[in-house]
Design a protein around this motif. Structure first.
Motif, PDB file in Angstrom:
ATOM      1  N   ILE A  11      -4.224  -3.623   3.576  1.00 14.86           N
ATOM      2  CA  ILE A  11      -3.267  -2.887   4.402  1.00 14.86           C
ATOM      3  C   ILE A  11      -2.790  -3.729   5.574  1.00 14.86           C
ATOM      4  O   ILE A  11      -1.586  -3.871   5.826  1.00 14.86           O
ATOM      5  CB  ILE A  11      -3.892  -1.565   4.890  1.00 14.86           C
ATOM      6  N   LEU A  12      -3.717  -4.310   6.315  1.00 15.02           N
ATOM      7  CA  LEU A  12      -3.337  -5.053   7.523  1.00 15.02           C
ATOM      8  C   LEU A  12      -2.574  -6.331   7.200  1.00 15.02           C
ATOM      9  O   LEU A  12      -1.809  -6.827   8.032  1.00 15.02           O
ATOM     10  CB  LEU A  12      -4.582  -5.367   8.352  1.00 15.02           C
ATOM     11  N   ALA A  13      -2.747  -6.857   5.985  1.00 14.67           N
ATOM     12  CA  ALA A  13      -1.991  -8.055   5.593  1.00 14.67           C
ATOM     13  C   ALA A  13      -0.493  -7.788   5.548  1.00 14.67           C
ATOM     14  O   ALA A  13       0.310  -8.725   5.595  1.00 14.67           O
ATOM     15  CB  ALA A  13      -2.477  -8.550   4.234  1.00 14.67           C
ATOM     16  N   GLY A  14      -0.107  -6.526   5.478  1.00 13.94           N
ATOM     17  CA  GLY A  14       1.310  -6.188   5.419  1.00 13.94           C
ATOM     18  C   GLY A  14       1.975  -6.018   6.762  1.00 13.94           C
ATOM     19  O   GLY A  14       3.140  -5.604   6.817  1.00 13.94           O
ATOM     20  N   ARG A 265      10.526   6.367  -7.253  1.00 12.44           N
ATOM     21  CA  ARG A 265      11.632   5.771  -6.494  1.00 12.44           C
ATOM     22  C   ARG A 265      11.347   4.320  -6.124  1.00 12.44           C
ATOM     23  O   ARG A 265      11.790   3.820  -5.089  1.00 12.44           O
ATOM     24  CB  ARG A 265      11.927   6.615  -5.262  1.00 12.44           C
ATOM     25  N   GLY A 266      10.566   3.686  -6.923  1.00 12.75           N
ATOM     26  CA  GLY A 266      10.359   2.254  -6.765  1.00 12.75           C
ATOM     27  C   GLY A 266       9.348   1.864  -5.715  1.00 12.75           C
ATOM     28  O   GLY A 266       9.305   0.711  -5.294  1.00 12.75           O
ATOM     29  N   VAL A 267       8.516   2.811  -5.283  1.00 19.49           N
ATOM     30  CA  VAL A 267       7.497   2.477  -4.291  1.00 19.49           C
ATOM     31  C   VAL A 267       6.331   1.773  -4.988  1.00 19.49           C
ATOM     32  O   VAL A 267       5.809   2.243  -5.990  1.00 19.49           O
ATOM     33  CB  VAL A 267       6.997   3.738  -3.571  1.00 19.49           C
ATOM     34  N   SER A 268       5.951   0.631  -4.438  1.00 19.88           N
ATOM     35  CA  SER A 268       4.810  -0.096  -4.983  1.00 19.88           C
ATOM     36  C   SER A 268       3.572   0.247  -4.171  1.00 19.88           C
ATOM     37  O   SER A 268       3.591   0.198  -2.944  1.00 19.88           O
ATOM     38  CB  SER A 268       5.070  -1.603  -4.940  1.00 19.88           C
ATOM     39  N   LEU A 269       2.489   0.622  -4.855  1.00 21.33           N
ATOM     40  CA  LEU A 269       1.248   0.986  -4.184  1.00 21.33           C
ATOM     41  C   LEU A 269       0.220  -0.121  -4.373  1.00 21.33           C
ATOM     42  O   LEU A 269      -0.080  -0.515  -5.498  1.00 21.33           O
ATOM     43  CB  LEU A 269       0.705   2.302  -4.732  1.00 21.33           C
ATOM     44  N   ASP A 270      -0.309  -0.599  -3.268  1.00 20.27           N
ATOM     45  CA  ASP A 270      -1.323  -1.651  -3.331  1.00 20.27           C
ATOM     46  C   ASP A 270      -2.725  -1.079  -3.181  1.00 20.27           C
ATOM     47  O   ASP A 270      -3.703  -1.685  -3.578  1.00 20.27           O
ATOM     48  CB  ASP A 270      -1.054  -2.689  -2.226  1.00 20.27           C
ATOM     49  N   VAL A 271      -2.827   0.106  -2.545  1.00 19.21           N
ATOM     50  CA  VAL A 271      -4.100   0.805  -2.363  1.00 19.21           C
ATOM     51  C   VAL A 271      -3.883   2.242  -2.785  1.00 19.21           C
ATOM     52  O   VAL A 271      -2.880   2.850  -2.409  1.00 19.21           O
ATOM     53  CB  VAL A 271      -4.568   0.748  -0.883  1.00 19.21           C
TER      54      VAL A 271
END
Length: 409
Positions: A11-14, A265-271
């Protein structure tokens, strides 16, 4: 599921510090400096009296005692804002007040309690060394000295220091703009009529308040209903913000729509699932150009995950390290704890400090993620690692303080 540590790292990397803006000194409380503050003058700008009394030449009163005072000729007065324009010669003295410029020729101040005077002269009843009760020019700081470093969150004391350095404008990081969206047919705003199956919405207001305490600006988007169109339309209100925070709808129930709607809607989830309690249903990704942090719907789960993930995001956006370092990070257990399971546990507790100065963390008996009354009373979270063995009262444990923020004296 991933660990809390891995989730925080992803998260913080973003995020990175927001750009700087210039604000007037009175508006800078709680803001984080993007550039250091440097003194624009020397403080004090002249040799100043540290006491009310008499400005003298120390050599003239070297033998003065209370029994054998030395008489000096009174030649004037120096008050704050009204300096004596002449100079002090042999056998002369000037009445002086705290903060006033020490006249040329004088090198010491004798307290008024050790003197007696009439209109023409003063009797000095104590010898002093040169420099006594004199604050030399630059005693506090010289012009050009760094007064406050880059990356400091400004306190009331810092504002006063910058003012003393004659600095009227400061370069600070822009406040993070955070959109907050609550979801669910079951919730209504405080004060609104409640349907037979509804409860009062608490999460969005609590999140907005947390954002404010951490130096951000919150935009409450309201409550999205459990329909695809409602969630999508209201989430669009986050355009232009630095972060969208949703609460509820992040789990995998039939009515938990946030993840599915945003993914469509094209949202990418990393977590999307974290091995922690409370707060397993946390997601993080990006909705177009806006980062998205999805928090659970249970109110205590929302609060705990906001402390662990939202608070450090806000700090990073303001140019600060993720953790504030304020308050104790370890404490003794006030009561025994049983062994933990595979999820990292965050146990709500109160803190007390014993005679030895070491804090004691005492968990509440009830830890359900819906009990907001106890969460409001908590001072910290006791951190229990996955598979942690049972711990006896008095054992030392890690804690996360529930304090610290932008308004620190």
């Amino acid at each position: 599921m991933i660990s809390v540590a891995e989730a925080r790292a992803r998260i913080l990397a973003g995020f990175a510090a927001l750009p700087a803006e210039t604000v007037a000194l009175p508006d800078a409380l709680g803001r984080v400096l993007a550039e250091p503050v440097t003194a624009r003058l020397t403080q004090p700008p002249f040799d100043a009296a540290a006491m009310d009394g008499w400005a003298v030449r120390a050599a003239d009163i070297a033998g003065a005692t209370s029994d054998r005072p030395v008489a000096l000729r009174r030649i004037g007065e120096s008050a704050a804002g009204h300096a004596f324009s002449g100079s002090v010669g042999v056998g002369e003295a000037v009445r002086i007040f705290t903060g006033a410029p020490v006249p040329t020729g004088a090198d010491a101040v004798v307290m008024q309690e050790d003197c007696s005077a009439d209109d023409a002269s003063v009797l000095i009843g104590r010898a002093v060394v040169a420099g006594r009760f004199v604050r030399p020019a630059g005693f506090d700081f010289p012009q050009g000295r760094e007064l406050l470093p880059k990356g400091r969150r400004l306190t009331a004391r810092d504002i006063a220091l910058a003012a003393g350095g004659n600095v009227p404008w400061l370069s600070v990081h822009r406040r993070p703009r955070v959109a907050v969206l609550a979801t669910g047919d079951e919730i209504a705003l405080p004060g609104d009529p409640l349907g037979p199956s509804q409860i009062v919405s608490t999460n969005a207001l609590g999140l907005c308040a947390l954002v404010a305490t951490q130096g951000g600006t919150a935009h409450n988007l309201g409550i999205a209903r459990d329909t695809v169109d409602s969630v999508a339309a209201m989430a669009a209100g986050a355009a232009g913000c630095d972060l969208l925070v949703t609460t509820g709808g992040a789990a995998q129930g039939d009515y938990d729509l946030v993840r599915d709607v945003l993914a469509d809607r094209g949202v990418s989830l990393d977590v999307h699932s974290i091995a922690m309690r409370p707060g397993k249903a946390v997601m993080f990704g990006r909705a177009g150009t806006v980062p998205l942090l999805g928090l659970p719907g249970n109110p205590v789960s929302t609060g705990v995950t906001a402390v662990l993930f939202l608070r450090p995001i806000l700090r990073v956006l303001q140019g600060l390290p993720p953790d504030d370092g304020e308050g104790p990070r370890r404490a003794r257990l006030g009561t025994a704890l049983k062994a933990n399971d595979r999820r990292e546990d965050y146990i709500r507790a109160t803190l007390t400090t014993g005679d030895d100065g070491i804090p004691t963390a005492t968990p509440f008996d009830r830890q359900d993620s819906a009990i907001t009354s106890l969460y409001a009373q908590a001072d910290c979270l006791i951190v229990r690692a996955p598979q942690a063995p049972a711990a006896e009262a008095g054992a030392v444990v890690d804690i996360v303080p529930l304090s610290g923020g932008a308004l620190n004296l």
